[in-house]
Motif scaffolding. Sequence first.
Motif, PDB file in Angstrom:
ATOM      1  N   HIS A 178       4.889 -12.229  11.091  1.00 34.52           N
ATOM      2  CA  HIS A 178       4.669 -10.808  11.308  1.00 34.52           C
ATOM      3  C   HIS A 178       3.189 -10.470  11.125  1.00 34.52           C
ATOM      4  O   HIS A 178       2.411 -11.294  10.627  1.00 34.52           O
ATOM      5  N   ALA A 179       2.847  -9.271  11.518  1.00 34.20           N
ATOM      6  CA  ALA A 179       1.453  -8.846  11.422  1.00 34.20           C
ATOM      7  C   ALA A 179       0.990  -8.881   9.963  1.00 34.20           C
ATOM      8  O   ALA A 179       1.780  -8.608   9.049  1.00 34.20           O
ATOM      9  N   ILE A 181      -0.657  -8.013   6.339  1.00 30.27           N
ATOM     10  CA  ILE A 181      -0.622  -6.790   5.534  1.00 30.27           C
ATOM     11  C   ILE A 181      -1.867  -6.781   4.652  1.00 30.27           C
ATOM     12  O   ILE A 181      -1.937  -7.481   3.639  1.00 30.27           O
ATOM     13  N   HIS A 182      -2.861  -5.994   5.061  1.00 26.64           N
ATOM     14  CA  HIS A 182      -4.112  -5.932   4.317  1.00 26.64           C
ATOM     15  C   HIS A 182      -4.261  -4.634   3.533  1.00 26.64           C
ATOM     16  O   HIS A 182      -4.999  -4.589   2.543  1.00 26.64           O
ATOM     17  N   ARG A 183      -3.598  -3.586   3.974  1.00 28.70           N
ATOM     18  CA  ARG A 183      -3.702  -2.293   3.316  1.00 28.70           C
ATOM     19  C   ARG A 183      -2.329  -1.619   3.332  1.00 28.70           C
ATOM     20  O   ARG A 183      -1.458  -2.010   4.127  1.00 28.70           O
ATOM     21  N   GLU A 185      -1.077   1.032   4.570  1.00 31.27           N
ATOM     22  CA  GLU A 185      -0.600   1.574   5.841  1.00 31.27           C
ATOM     23  C   GLU A 185       0.035   0.517   6.732  1.00 31.27           C
ATOM     24  O   GLU A 185       0.857   0.836   7.602  1.00 31.27           O
ATOM     25  N   ASP A 186      -0.326  -0.764   6.503  1.00 34.52           N
ATOM     26  CA  ASP A 186       0.247  -1.848   7.310  1.00 34.52           C
ATOM     27  C   ASP A 186       1.750  -2.001   7.068  1.00 34.52           C
ATOM     28  O   ASP A 186       2.458  -2.593   7.891  1.00 34.52           O
ATOM     29  N   LEU A 187       2.220  -1.473   5.947  1.00 33.80           N
ATOM     30  CA  LEU A 187       3.649  -1.586   5.640  1.00 33.80           C
ATOM     31  C   LEU A 187       4.500  -0.804   6.639  1.00 33.80           C
ATOM     32  O   LEU A 187       5.690  -1.091   6.818  1.00 33.80           O
ATOM     33  N   GLN A 188       3.908   0.198   7.283  1.00 38.74           N
ATOM     34  CA  GLN A 188       4.678   1.021   8.217  1.00 38.74           C
ATOM     35  C   GLN A 188       5.082   0.256   9.470  1.00 38.74           C
ATOM     36  O   GLN A 188       5.948   0.708  10.214  1.00 38.74           O
ATOM     37  N   GLN A 189       4.449  -0.900   9.717  1.00 37.92           N
ATOM     38  CA  GLN A 189       4.825  -1.734  10.859  1.00 37.92           C
ATOM     39  C   GLN A 189       5.687  -2.927  10.438  1.00 37.92           C
ATOM     40  O   GLN A 189       5.939  -3.837  11.238  1.00 37.92           O
ATOM     41  N   GLN A 190       6.148  -2.920   9.198  1.00 38.27           N
ATOM     42  CA  GLN A 190       6.922  -4.049   8.693  1.00 38.27           C
ATOM     43  C   GLN A 190       8.405  -3.682   8.557  1.00 38.27           C
ATOM     44  O   GLN A 190       8.783  -2.504   8.519  1.00 38.27           O
TER      45      GLN A 190
END
Length: 310
Positions: A178-179, A181-183, A185-190
């Motif tokens: 998966h993409a 996760i650096h910050r 806000e990246d959790l919203q695409q998980q």
Amino acid sequence: MKNNAMDYLPRMVIFSRVVELGAFSKAARELGLTSSSVSQHISALETMLGTTLLHRTTRKLCLTEAGQDFYAHCARIVTLANEARQNTESLHNELVGELRIAASSFMATEYLVPALDEFIRSHPRLRINIDVNDHNIDLMDKSVDLALRVGKGPGATDIVLAQLDAVLCAAPAYLHSHAPIHRPEDLQQQDFLFFTPHGATVELSLRDRDGQRVQLRLTPRLTANHARSLRQLALQGHGVARLLKSKVQEDLDAGRLVQVLPDWSLDAYSAFLTTQYRDVMPAKILACIGHIQAYFNCRHPGTGEAARPA
């Protein structure tokens, strides 16, 4: 007119003491009444019953046949009342009877059962019922005395035992596919996994080392009301889960799970005890609370009730 038990039960007690002490004056002194008041109560009792109970002379009292029969019933009722009082006091003041405690499956095995080990051995007259349920049950409906819970909002009368850290984590296989996760806000695409949601979305608050806070609203893909099931879903690579760190520490150490956003921290959960008693607690509940507090203080020193801000 039908006689009310509230009218004659107190007078039965007065009558029994008059018979046992043999004088109105002695019964009056013991009961904190005047002799004339005692006499009036006996007269009222005889009127209610429609019969004479006592023959009175200046020197002594003598029971009639009806009085002898009535006294036997009075004495038995007074004895039963005293036994009821003594039994109730014993249940309140001594460690006897039954104690019902509720906890989730994780808290029961990880904390409650170990905490009660010495308590169970020390009080053999106490019956203990442990209700394991991953839902927060209603204490009054289930006649539960004490519940060990974990949450973010213990009530004002709850007893906070410890602060338990939570972490975001996922399986390496999930993170590789998966993409990144650096910050936050990246959790919203998980794909997000959540334990027992109270709605369709999850409010997530993260704080970095400088104290900067980010609030996110996430829609979980998978939810479960059983913590071990949620952990298993994370291990299988189905998404990012928010779990108590103590539940997954071995998985993190072994590399089966990886902490996500390690530079950001989640708000801690509180482990706390709640009870339906709001005033004077029975001795068995106070003693049980003491054992559980001591155990948590050993496992998580400095994070319990004494450490909570006023």
